[in-house]
Design a protein around this motif. Structure first.
Motif, PDB file in Angstrom:
ATOM      1  N   ASP A  49      -3.722   1.175   2.804  1.00  0.00           N
ATOM      2  CA  ASP A  49      -3.224   2.606   2.945  1.00  0.00           C
ATOM      3  C   ASP A  49      -3.150   3.301   4.078  1.00  0.00           C
ATOM      4  O   ASP A  49      -4.470   2.781   5.007  1.00  0.00           O
ATOM      5  CB  ASP A  49      -3.803   3.494   1.934  1.00  0.00           C
TER       6      ASP A  49
ATOM      7  N   MET B 152       5.335   4.293  -0.897  1.00  0.00           N
ATOM      8  CA  MET B 152       5.153   2.768  -1.212  1.00  0.00           C
ATOM      9  C   MET B 152       5.524   1.890  -0.141  1.00  0.00           C
ATOM     10  O   MET B 152       6.847   1.891   0.082  1.00  0.00           O
ATOM     11  CB  MET B 152       5.133   2.434  -2.570  1.00  0.00           C
TER      12      MET B 152
ATOM     13  N   GLY C  61       0.930  -1.112   0.045  1.00  0.00           N
ATOM     14  CA  GLY C  61      -0.054   0.001   0.023  1.00  0.00           C
ATOM     15  C   GLY C  61       0.920   1.362  -0.044  1.00  0.00           C
ATOM     16  O   GLY C  61       2.144   1.187  -0.500  1.00  0.00           O
ATOM     17  N   GLN C  62       0.297   2.345   0.173  1.00  0.00           N
ATOM     18  CA  GLN C  62       0.940   3.684   0.370  1.00  0.00           C
ATOM     19  C   GLN C  62       0.577   4.480   1.692  1.00  0.00           C
ATOM     20  O   GLN C  62      -0.260   4.323   2.214  1.00  0.00           O
ATOM     21  CB  GLN C  62       0.371   4.519  -0.920  1.00  0.00           C
TER      22      GLN C  62
ATOM     23  N   PRO D  28      -4.660  -2.350  -2.135  1.00  0.00           N
ATOM     24  CA  PRO D  28      -3.897  -1.487  -1.232  1.00  0.00           C
ATOM     25  C   PRO D  28      -4.313  -1.426   0.089  1.00  0.00           C
ATOM     26  O   PRO D  28      -5.503  -1.141   0.116  1.00  0.00           O
ATOM     27  CB  PRO D  28      -3.943  -0.022  -2.103  1.00  0.00           C
TER      28      PRO D  28
ATOM     29  N   THR E 264       0.578   8.277   2.902  1.00  0.00           N
ATOM     30  CA  THR E 264       0.536   9.625   2.537  1.00  0.00           C
ATOM     31  C   THR E 264       0.217  10.564   3.668  1.00  0.00           C
ATOM     32  O   THR E 264      -0.301  10.068   4.613  1.00  0.00           O
ATOM     33  CB  THR E 264      -0.246   9.705   1.245  1.00  0.00           C
TER      34      THR E 264
ATOM     35  N   SER F  63       8.266   2.724   4.219  1.00  0.00           N
ATOM     36  CA  SER F  63       7.706   3.341   2.980  1.00  0.00           C
ATOM     37  C   SER F  63       8.915   4.035   2.211  1.00  0.00           C
ATOM     38  O   SER F  63       9.839   4.602   2.916  1.00  0.00           O
ATOM     39  CB  SER F  63       6.594   4.420   3.414  1.00  0.00           C
TER      40      SER F  63
END
Length: 186
Positions: free
Chosen positions: A74, A35, A5-6, A72, A8, A30
């Motif tokens: 996230d 990512m 996943g990511q 994902p 942010t 990450s």
């Protein structure tokens, strides 16, 4: 199996260097795009969480069952922000209105009529405060502080003694500027 996943921030920008955990000894960092990927996982249930110094994450924990691989998954990070405030006073306890206080790489503020100043929304980290009054740098020339994480709702007070040195007509005089520094995280 793989979980990816990511990470942010709330604007969608990547949070670089966040650690995503799938267990006590299972994690991934990450990358520059935010990512992460945790590969080679056996079948089972995992509780994922993200962590980075100076951030809180939403959601705090996400449950995942493997198989199949999960993507994902996230996380959205939000910087822990703080208010830093203080007061500048003259030798006789009078407020020093208009004192310019800088925070190093961050913003600058001026003290009000009561000598109070406040920096708002500073991220966790180190700052070097300096102050000048009527164009004269107060002494010491800077005061280093560290705004720590994990202290939400607490106010800290630090003594700050600043000296205003002035030269008038060849004679020098000095005035001790006593003050305090407090910060509250929210």
């Amino acid at each position: 199996y793989t979980i990816s996943g990511q990470v942010t921030d709330q604007t969608g920008s990547p949070v670089v260097g966040a650690m995503v955990y799938a267990g006590a000894d299972i994690s991934a960092l990450s990358d520059s795009a935010g990512m992460y990927e945790i590969a080679g996982l056996p079948q089972g249930s995992y509780r994922l969480s993200a962590a980075k110094f100076g951030y809180t994450f939403d959601p705090t924990v996400q449950g995942v069952a493997l198989p199949p691989s999960a993507a994902p998954i996230d996380f959205i990070g939000q910087p822990v922000l703080s208010n830093v405030s203080g007061r500048t006073l003259g030798l006789n306890g009078e407020p020093l209105e208009g004192t310019l206080i800088t925070s190093g790489a961050g913003p600058s503020v001026y003290s009000d009529a009561t000598g109070h100043y406040t920096f708002t929304d500073l991220p966790v980290g180190a700052y070097s405060l300096s102050a000048s009054w009527n164009g004269t740098l107060l002494s010491p020339s800077s005061y280093d502080i560290f705004v720590p994480p994990g202290t939400s709702g607490k106010t800290f007070s630090l003594p700050v003694d600043l000296m205003l040195a002035n030269q008038v007509g060849g004679a020098s005089s000095s005035m001790v500027v006593a003050g305090s520094l407090a910060f509250t995280q929210f």
